[in-house]
Write a protein that holds these residues in place. Structure first.
Motif, mmCIF file in Angstrom:
data_model
loop_
_atom_site.group_PDB
_atom_site.id
_atom_site.type_symbol
_atom_site.label_atom_id
_atom_site.label_comp_id
_atom_site.label_asym_id
_atom_site.label_seq_id
_atom_site.Cartn_x
_atom_site.Cartn_y
_atom_site.Cartn_z
ATOM 1 N N PRO A 111 15.308 -10.560 5.694
ATOM 2 C CA PRO A 111 13.975 -10.637 5.084
ATOM 3 C C PRO A 111 13.248 -9.290 5.130
ATOM 4 C CG PRO A 111 14.329 -12.462 6.586
ATOM 5 C CD PRO A 111 15.466 -11.510 6.795
ATOM 6 N N ILE A 112 12.451 -9.043 4.109
ATOM 7 C CA ILE A 112 11.575 -7.880 4.074
ATOM 8 C C ILE A 112 10.220 -8.356 4.583
ATOM 9 C CG2 ILE A 112 10.501 -6.149 2.579
ATOM 10 C CD1 ILE A 112 12.991 -6.485 0.723
ATOM 11 N N VAL A 113 9.707 -7.682 5.614
ATOM 12 C CA VAL A 113 8.529 -8.165 6.333
ATOM 13 C C VAL A 113 7.421 -7.114 6.327
ATOM 14 C CG1 VAL A 113 9.929 -9.664 7.825
ATOM 15 C CG2 VAL A 113 9.407 -7.324 8.556
ATOM 16 N N PRO A 114 6.176 -7.534 6.647
ATOM 17 C CA PRO A 114 5.095 -6.556 6.753
ATOM 18 C C PRO A 114 5.484 -5.427 7.713
ATOM 19 C CG PRO A 114 4.181 -8.756 6.747
ATOM 20 C CD PRO A 114 5.681 -8.909 6.843
ATOM 21 N N GLY A 115 5.158 -4.213 7.287
ATOM 22 C CA GLY A 115 5.521 -3.025 8.061
ATOM 23 C C GLY A 115 6.735 -2.310 7.498
ATOM 24 N N ASP A 116 7.586 -3.030 6.781
ATOM 25 C CA ASP A 116 8.735 -2.398 6.126
ATOM 26 C C ASP A 116 8.238 -1.502 5.003
ATOM 27 O OD1 ASP A 116 10.412 -3.809 7.788
ATOM 28 O OD2 ASP A 116 11.145 -5.173 6.239
ATOM 29 N N GLN A 117 9.031 -0.470 4.707
ATOM 30 C CA GLN A 117 8.672 0.446 3.629
ATOM 31 C C GLN A 117 9.764 0.424 2.567
ATOM 32 O OE1 GLN A 117 6.348 3.725 4.688
ATOM 33 N NE2 GLN A 117 7.483 5.164 3.420
ATOM 34 N N ILE A 118 9.375 0.137 1.324
ATOM 35 C CA ILE A 118 10.309 0.134 0.194
ATOM 36 C C ILE A 118 10.383 1.557 -0.331
ATOM 37 C CG2 ILE A 118 10.757 -0.749 -2.123
ATOM 38 C CD1 ILE A 118 9.317 -3.339 -1.265
ATOM 39 N N THR A 119 11.594 2.141 -0.292
ATOM 40 C CA THR A 119 11.764 3.545 -0.669
ATOM 41 C C THR A 119 12.505 3.732 -1.983
ATOM 42 O OG1 THR A 119 13.768 3.692 0.670
ATOM 43 C CG2 THR A 119 11.677 4.309 1.734
ATOM 44 N N SER B 218 0.864 -1.174 0.000
ATOM 45 C CA SER B 218 0.000 0.000 0.000
ATOM 46 C C SER B 218 0.903 1.227 0.000
ATOM 47 C CB SER B 218 -0.915 0.008 1.225
ATOM 48 O OG SER B 218 -0.150 0.181 2.404
ATOM 49 N N ASP B 219 0.335 2.377 -0.338
ATOM 50 C CA ASP B 219 1.135 3.594 -0.256
ATOM 51 C C ASP B 219 1.641 3.747 1.176
ATOM 52 O OD1 ASP B 219 0.891 4.267 -2.919
ATOM 53 O OD2 ASP B 219 -0.837 5.568 -2.604
ATOM 54 N N GLY B 220 2.904 4.130 1.299
ATOM 55 C CA GLY B 220 3.525 4.250 2.608
ATOM 56 C C GLY B 220 3.313 5.605 3.236
ATOM 57 N N ASP B 221 3.981 5.808 4.346
ATOM 58 C CA ASP B 221 3.974 7.103 5.021
ATOM 59 C C ASP B 221 5.029 7.959 4.343
ATOM 60 O OD1 ASP B 221 2.163 5.980 6.828
ATOM 61 O OD2 ASP B 221 3.775 5.271 8.125
ATOM 62 N N GLY B 222 4.614 8.992 3.623
ATOM 63 C CA GLY B 222 5.559 9.778 2.846
ATOM 64 C C GLY B 222 5.903 9.026 1.578
ATOM 65 N N ASP B 223 7.181 9.001 1.214
ATOM 66 C CA ASP B 223 7.609 8.280 0.018
ATOM 67 C C ASP B 223 7.659 6.783 0.282
ATOM 68 O OD1 ASP B 223 7.843 10.503 -1.516
ATOM 69 O OD2 ASP B 223 10.020 10.599 -1.468
ATOM 70 N N GLY B 224 7.425 6.012 -0.769
ATOM 71 C CA GLY B 224 7.571 4.561 -0.697
ATOM 72 C C GLY B 224 6.255 3.825 -0.633
ATOM 73 N N VAL B 225 6.387 2.498 -0.605
ATOM 74 C CA VAL B 225 5.228 1.625 -0.414
ATOM 75 C C VAL B 225 5.491 0.757 0.808
ATOM 76 C CG1 VAL B 225 4.493 1.566 -2.835
ATOM 77 C CG2 VAL B 225 6.102 -0.142 -2.017
ATOM 78 N N ARG B 226 4.452 0.548 1.564
ATOM 79 C CA ARG B 226 4.535 -0.284 2.764
ATOM 80 C C ARG B 226 4.194 -1.713 2.418
ATOM 81 N NH1 ARG B 226 5.703 0.975 7.271
ATOM 82 N NH2 ARG B 226 5.178 3.157 7.060
ATOM 83 N N VAL B 227 4.980 -2.649 2.934
ATOM 84 C CA VAL B 227 4.691 -4.075 2.760
ATOM 85 C C VAL B 227 3.540 -4.423 3.704
ATOM 86 C CG1 VAL B 227 5.591 -6.423 2.904
ATOM 87 C CG2 VAL B 227 7.106 -4.548 2.183
ATOM 88 N N VAL B 228 2.433 -4.878 3.142
ATOM 89 C CA VAL B 228 1.244 -5.224 3.921
ATOM 90 C C VAL B 228 1.227 -6.712 4.226
ATOM 91 C CG1 VAL B 228 -1.285 -5.242 3.905
ATOM 92 C CG2 VAL B 228 -0.039 -3.309 2.915
ATOM 93 N N GLU B 229 1.634 -7.517 3.231
ATOM 94 C CA GLU B 229 1.596 -8.975 3.382
ATOM 95 C C GLU B 229 2.690 -9.595 2.521
ATOM 96 O OE1 GLU B 229 -1.974 -12.287 3.539
ATOM 97 O OE2 GLU B 229 -2.260 -10.485 2.347
ATOM 98 N N VAL B 230 3.283 -10.670 3.027
ATOM 99 C CA VAL B 230 4.291 -11.429 2.288
ATOM 100 C C VAL B 230 3.684 -12.780 1.974
ATOM 101 C CG1 VAL B 230 6.579 -12.482 2.405
ATOM 102 C CG2 VAL B 230 6.203 -10.217 3.390
#
Length: 159
Positions: free
Chosen positions: A60-68, A28-40
């Motif tokens: 590992p990239i996990v739910p809650g992480d933000q890809i910037t 989903s759209d993240g906080d500010g820039d990036g996308v937030r991982v919702v589910e793996v």
């Protein structure tokens, strides 16, 4: 065949256009820039083919992480995220991730095809159902998933 158009060939020619690269998760759209991982989308984590590229990353990239960032390009939102993955199927990408604790990490992640992601999403769904049944029943009830078990097949099995 001489003179045949090779653009429709199943052979992987070097100039063949790549499809949309997928990461094996929901965003989903993240906080500010990036996308937030919702589910793996992981199924049975003991099986390599059931593991999402996100969970195979180190760390590992996990739910809650933000890809910037992807390959150094800024991810602004879901739309720019998809644009950066276009044509990247099967490629190893450099992904910058902001963790919940504030750390910024750089991961190498190999993308998969949309078809492979659909398989992971399906395996994630079936494995999640199995875990839920185990938890709710105290492991006293088994979960059996029958793929492609149509109404016609149910009627035959019942008779």
């Amino acid at each position: 065949m001489p003179g045949a158009n090779t653009s429709d060939s199943p052979i992987d020619f070097p100039d063949k256009q790549r499809g949309l690269g997928r990461l094996g998760g929901a965003f989903s759209d993240g906080d500010g820039d990036g996308v937030r991982v919702v589910e793996v989308y992981d199924g049975d984590i003991d099986l390599a083919e059931d593991r999402s590229p996100l969970s195979l990353a180190n760390p590992p990239i996990v739910p809650g992480d933000q890809i910037t960032q992807i390959n150094g390009a800024r991810v602004r939102n879901q739309s720019s995220f998809d644009e950066l993955l276009d044509g990247q199927e099967g490629q190893t990408l450099s992904i910058t991730v902001s963790k919940a604790d504030g750390r910024v990490l750089h991961n190498a992640v190999k993308t998969i095809s949309p078809t492979e992601e659909a398989f992971l999403r399906y395996r994630h769904w079936t494995f999640s159902n199995q875990e839920m049944v185990d938890k709710l029943s105290g492991r006293k009830v088994g979960y059996l998933h029958l793929a492609r078990f149509s109404h016609r097949a149910q009627a035959r099995a019942a008779s």
